[in-house]
Design a protein around this motif. Structure first.
Motif, PDB file in Angstrom:
ATOM      1  N   LEU A  43     -22.645  30.676  72.784  1.00 14.24           N
ATOM      2  CA  LEU A  43     -23.700  31.035  73.754  1.00 14.24           C
ATOM      3  C   LEU A  43     -23.239  32.215  74.489  1.00 14.24           C
ATOM      4  O   LEU A  43     -23.977  33.122  75.023  1.00 14.24           O
ATOM      5  N   LEU A  71     -28.915  27.961  81.485  1.00 10.48           N
ATOM      6  CA  LEU A  71     -27.720  27.011  81.147  1.00 10.48           C
ATOM      7  C   LEU A  71     -28.039  25.553  81.889  1.00 10.48           C
ATOM      8  O   LEU A  71     -27.955  24.539  81.068  1.00 10.48           O
ATOM      9  N   LEU A  99     -30.822  23.736  80.377  1.00 10.52           N
ATOM     10  CA  LEU A  99     -30.427  22.792  78.959  1.00 10.52           C
ATOM     11  C   LEU A  99     -29.708  21.683  79.418  1.00 10.52           C
ATOM     12  O   LEU A  99     -29.708  20.660  78.732  1.00 10.52           O
ATOM     13  N   CYS A 125     -24.113  23.723  77.400  1.00  7.46           N
ATOM     14  CA  CYS A 125     -24.160  24.736  78.455  1.00  7.46           C
ATOM     15  C   CYS A 125     -22.877  24.608  79.315  1.00  7.46           C
ATOM     16  O   CYS A 125     -22.568  25.668  79.942  1.00  7.46           O
ATOM     17  N   PHE A 173     -21.161  27.949  81.132  1.00  8.57           N
ATOM     18  CA  PHE A 173     -21.364  28.060  82.615  1.00  8.57           C
ATOM     19  C   PHE A 173     -19.964  27.994  83.398  1.00  8.57           C
ATOM     20  O   PHE A 173     -19.886  28.963  84.352  1.00  8.57           O
TER      21      PHE A 173
END
Length: 400
Positions: A58, A74, A77, A104, A108
């Motif tokens: 990601l 994120l 999600l 995520c 993050f």
């Protein structure tokens, strides 16, 4: 303190809650789905491995996108994943929900670490990262025990409904508190530039230390509910409050570890890893003593999480001006360690070594981390300054 750090901590609180609360509910979830302790442990290991995948893929996919927009996506999600877990009719669907929420996590905290470091002067970067991770530690001090209490009182699904609501609140906090100014003024990085950071041997050594160091502690923590009830003699009702004790250690260790790393980065990490090894050995030897168990829980949390800000800062330091992907890779390394530790801990229980065996395994893994950290410190390149204060100011260029 920049208000953006509050938003990052709020998001960290929600994500930390969904990661750690399952440890206190593992017996209830295993019983509900009629699976073994080791199989239930995959709700933790599977989450951790998915964090590792999400952290790399990601982050690589969003290197050219505005970071605030990425953080918002994120969190969406994260909400969806916890909603699936709350509604899961089978173990497989439950695991799917955990995987969705986990995707995520790494991106993050990886991107959030870069944002946090960019909001403060160079001498305070580990401290800023520690503030962001304060949300994660508060999730352990307050959220995990409360979530465990809710799960034991109203069923484990109620806990995941509560986490879903917290995710919505965290999303609102990110939308309103993360400043748009960073998106407007920052330089957009590219994937090729980010990959160049991995030419540094110190980046790879830092990743290994993270995998082993956090893996040792998390391997012990994964099965802590069984250790507390089956060895120390505590009741299941006492587990949430014992997790408060562990979480308090995390909180204090995170803050003090961040401050110490800002002064002397590598020596701080070496001391913390050696200290964590000793604590887990003593814990394993004295687990039948309730008083000693409580003390060991505090110290295990303090030494274990005290290393997190420094480990995150170290990899950003050696990634130089392209820290975003390296930062997320280190979050992936934390969770590879989680999976490794939980897997090894599950094996030790499955072969009949008892519920203190994850502590012994964790101590061995952490001792290996300390050795690698000593090697990394002695092989430090000329580029490497002795403290986190030397992280270059251009980190701000990676925010958007």
């Amino acid at each position: 303190m920049p208000i953006g750090l509050i938003a990052l901590a709020l998001g960290g609180f929600g994500i930390g809650l969904t990661e750690f609360v399952i440890a206190g509910l593992l017996p209830e979830v295993a019983a509900d789905f009629a699976v073994t302790e080791a199989a239930a442990g995959w709700l933790i290991s599977g989450y951790a491995l998915s964090v590792a995948v999400g952290a790399i893929l990601l982050t690589a996919a969003v290197t050219r996108l505005p970071r605030k927009h990425v953080l918002v996506g994120l969190m969406v999600l994260f909400i969806v994943g916890n909603l699936v877990s709350a509604l899961a009719p089978t173990y497989s669907i439950m695991l799917l929900g955990r995987i969705i929420a986990a995707l995520c996590h790494g991106a993050f905290f990886g991107i959030g670490s870069v944002v946090a470091a960019s909001l403060v002067p160079g001498s305070k970067k580990s401290g800023a990262i520690a503030i962001m991770f304060t949300g994660l530690t508060l999730a352990n001090v307050l959220g995990v025990p409360f979530g465990t209490f809710i799960g034991q009182s109203f069923g484990w699904r109620a806990t995941f409904w509560a986490i879903t609501v917290i995710g919505v609140i965290a999303l609102a906090g990110i939308v309103t508190l993360v400043p748009r100014a960073t998106d407007d003024t920052a330089h957009v990085s590219n994937l090729r530039g980010e990959l160049r950071a991995f030419r540094s041997s110190q980046v790879w050594l830092s990743l290994v230390v993270t995998v082993l160091g956090f893996g040792g502690m998390f391997g012990a923590f994964t099965y802590i509910a069984y250790t507390l009830t089956e060895v120390s003699g505590f009741s299941s009702a006492a587990v949430p409050w014992l997790l408060v004790v562990f979480g308090a250690g995390l909180f204090v260790g995170n803050i003090l570890g961040g401050k110490a790393a800002d002064r002397r980065l590598d020596p701080t990490l070496v001391v913390l890893l050696i200290g964590l090894t000793v604590v887990m050995v003593v814990f394993a030897l004295t687990a039948a003593n309730p008083v000693a168990t409580v003390i060991a829980l505090v110290l295990m949390g303090g030494f274990g999480f005290g290393a997190v800000p420094g480990l995150q800062t170290r990899i950003m330091l050696y990634a130089d001006t392209a820290p975003t992907l390296a930062s997320s890779a280190n979050i992936a390394a934390f969770n590879v360690g989680n999976a490794l530790g939980a897997w090894i801990g599950g094996i030790t229980i499955s072969v009949g070594l008892g519920y203190t065996s994850p502590l012994w395994a964790g101590a061995a893994i952490t001792a290996a981390a300390a050795i690698v950290m000593i090697v990394a410190a002695t092989r430090r390149s000329v580029l490497s300054p002795p403290s986190a204060a030397a992280i270059p100011a251009p980190l701000v260029s990676s925010i958007s």
